[in-house]
Design a protein around this motif. Structure first.
Motif, short mmCIF file in Angstrom:
data_model
loop_
_atom_site.label_atom_id
_atom_site.label_comp_id
_atom_site.label_asym_id
_atom_site.label_seq_id
_atom_site.Cartn_x
_atom_site.Cartn_y
_atom_site.Cartn_z
N VAL A 126 0.02 39.39 -14.97
CA VAL A 126 -1.28 39.57 -14.32
C VAL A 126 -1.87 38.18 -14.12
O VAL A 126 -1.53 37.24 -14.85
N ASN A 127 -2.75 38.04 -13.12
CA ASN A 127 -3.37 36.74 -12.96
C ASN A 127 -4.51 36.57 -13.96
O ASN A 127 -4.94 37.53 -14.61
N GLN A 129 -7.63 36.07 -13.61
CA GLN A 129 -8.83 36.85 -13.32
C GLN A 129 -8.70 38.27 -13.86
O GLN A 129 -9.63 38.80 -14.50
N GLN A 130 -7.55 38.90 -13.65
CA GLN A 130 -7.31 40.24 -14.18
C GLN A 130 -7.23 40.22 -15.71
O GLN A 130 -7.70 41.16 -16.37
N TYR A 131 -6.65 39.16 -16.26
CA TYR A 131 -6.53 39.06 -17.71
C TYR A 131 -7.91 38.98 -18.37
O TYR A 131 -8.15 39.59 -19.42
N GLN A 133 -10.67 40.25 -17.17
CA GLN A 133 -11.31 41.56 -17.08
C GLN A 133 -10.79 42.51 -18.13
O GLN A 133 -11.54 43.36 -18.64
N LYS A 134 -9.52 42.38 -18.51
CA LYS A 134 -8.96 43.24 -19.54
C LYS A 134 -9.30 42.76 -20.95
O LYS A 134 -9.18 43.54 -21.91
N THR A 170 -6.57 33.27 -9.70
CA THR A 170 -5.53 34.18 -9.23
C THR A 170 -4.18 33.50 -9.12
O THR A 170 -3.16 34.18 -8.93
#
Length: 359
Positions: A126-127, A129-131, A133-134, A170
């Motif tokens: 995952v990028n 940014q996604q990391y 958010q998680k 990203t």
């Protein structure tokens, strides 16, 4: 979902035209991508995995390397022969970079439609940014560790005389095992940020002021533009916000003329003052005020990320006192004390009275 017939990007249902090239979007269902199944070089495109701003990215099968990734760059993205040659040179230079924290670039191949495809390492991840958010409760030590790994990949590129110039959350990939890989080193041929057409609200916060033409006394940006980008990304991870909220280059230039942004420790008490100073130094307006290199930035993060140590107090050794065995019962030490001798008076000094001596 809708698909652009020109660039093959997919968009939400409420879009009518492609925001990139203005083409009329076509209704399409998942799995109906016309590029899937095509052969580029020796690779067969299997499925679309992402929509990059340069072009869509596909998972592909290579008979030699196995699973790879292929990014297709449409013809209208690189219009002139000069840009095409510069992009090809950037891909060749990026192919020389072989580092555990950098996505490996293999080659650039032509597509049957006359576009170009960059073949690269496939990273299941995952990028950043996604990391984030998680993992909203990410610790400062973890944030520094992720950025230090990314900085190692960027430093390896600098040692090949290659600047990334387009670092973005990203483009920093995080695998399941926590290993970070930086993608997009082949983008250096696009010359991102050198004109108003290459600046978007998405990449604007991460581009250094000298890339945007804000600093008139810096004619040629150098490695410190990557220091700036890494500093902005880390600032956002630590404080939950960008250092400068601007919609355009002019607004950003005005903000840079004002006071510096608040330190990350202002919104995150877990950030130490030493770490705040290192981050604020990295995002300084002028490159001469930043760390001189990515390596220096990494050293400061390593020191700032360590927990504070309490001052050591001197160790007081116990005073040595000799220990003797207890005396025996018949030693006389515990016998009752004898009465003190009787003090004789002056009259008893002489054995005879004084009268007898005078006779």
């Amino acid at each position: 979902m809708k698909t652009c017939p020109a660039c093959n990007r997919t968009w939400e249902q409420n879009f009518r035209v492609c925001p990139i090239d203005g083409s009329q979007l076509l209704e399409t269902s998942a799995g109906s991508d016309t590029s899937v199944g095509k052969t580029i070089g020796n690779c067969r495109l299997v499925e679309k995995i992402a929509d990059g701003d340069l072009g869509p990215i596909y998972k592909a099968e290579d008979p030699v390397r196995g699973v790879v990734a292929a990014q297709i760059i449409p013809q209208d993205r690189i219009t002139s022969s000069i840009l095409r040659d510069a992009f090809g040179d950037a891909v060749k230079l990026a192919a020389q970079l072989n580092h555990p924290h950098a996505v490996r670039i293999y080659s650039m191949e032509p597509t049957p439609e006359g576009a170009s495809a960059v073949l690269m390492e496939y990273v299941e991840s995952v990028n950043l940014q996604q990391y984030r958010q998680k993992n909203p409760a990410m610790s400062t030590s973890e944030a520094c560790s992720l950025i230090r790994q990314a900085a190692e990949g960027v430093l390896a590129a600098h040692r090949l005389s290659m600047v990334h110039g387009a670092l973005h959350p990203t483009r920093i990939l995080v695998r399941k095992d926590g290993v970070v890989k930086v993608a997009g080193f082949h983008r250096s041929g696009v010359r991102e940020g050198v004109d108003v057409f290459s600046v978007t609200p998405t990449n604007l916060p991460y581009l250094a002021p000298e890339q945007l033409g804000i600093l008139r006394d810096v004619l040629t940006p150098d490695y410190r533009i990557d220091v700036y980008s890494l500093g902005v990304i880390l600032y956002e991870m630590l404080s939950g916000r960008l250092p400068y909220e601007a919609k355009g280059v002019q607004e950003l230039a005005t903000l840079l003329e004002g006071s510096p942004p608040l330190p990350p420790s202002f919104s995150n008490p877990q950030v130490s003052p030493l770490l705040s100073r290192a981050v604020l130094k990295a995002i300084s307006k002028h490159p001469t005020e930043r760390q001189g290199s990515v390596e220096e930035f990494m050293r400061e993060l390593e020191v700032a990320g360590q927990p504070a140590r309490e001052p050591q107090r001197p160790v007081v050794e116990p005073r040595y006192e000799p220990q003797y065995p207890p005396p025996s019962a018949d030693s006389g030490l515990f016998a009752p004390a004898a009465p003190p001798p009787r003090k004789e008076s002056l009259d008893s000094i002489w054995s005879e009275p004084p009268e007898s001596k005078s006779k």
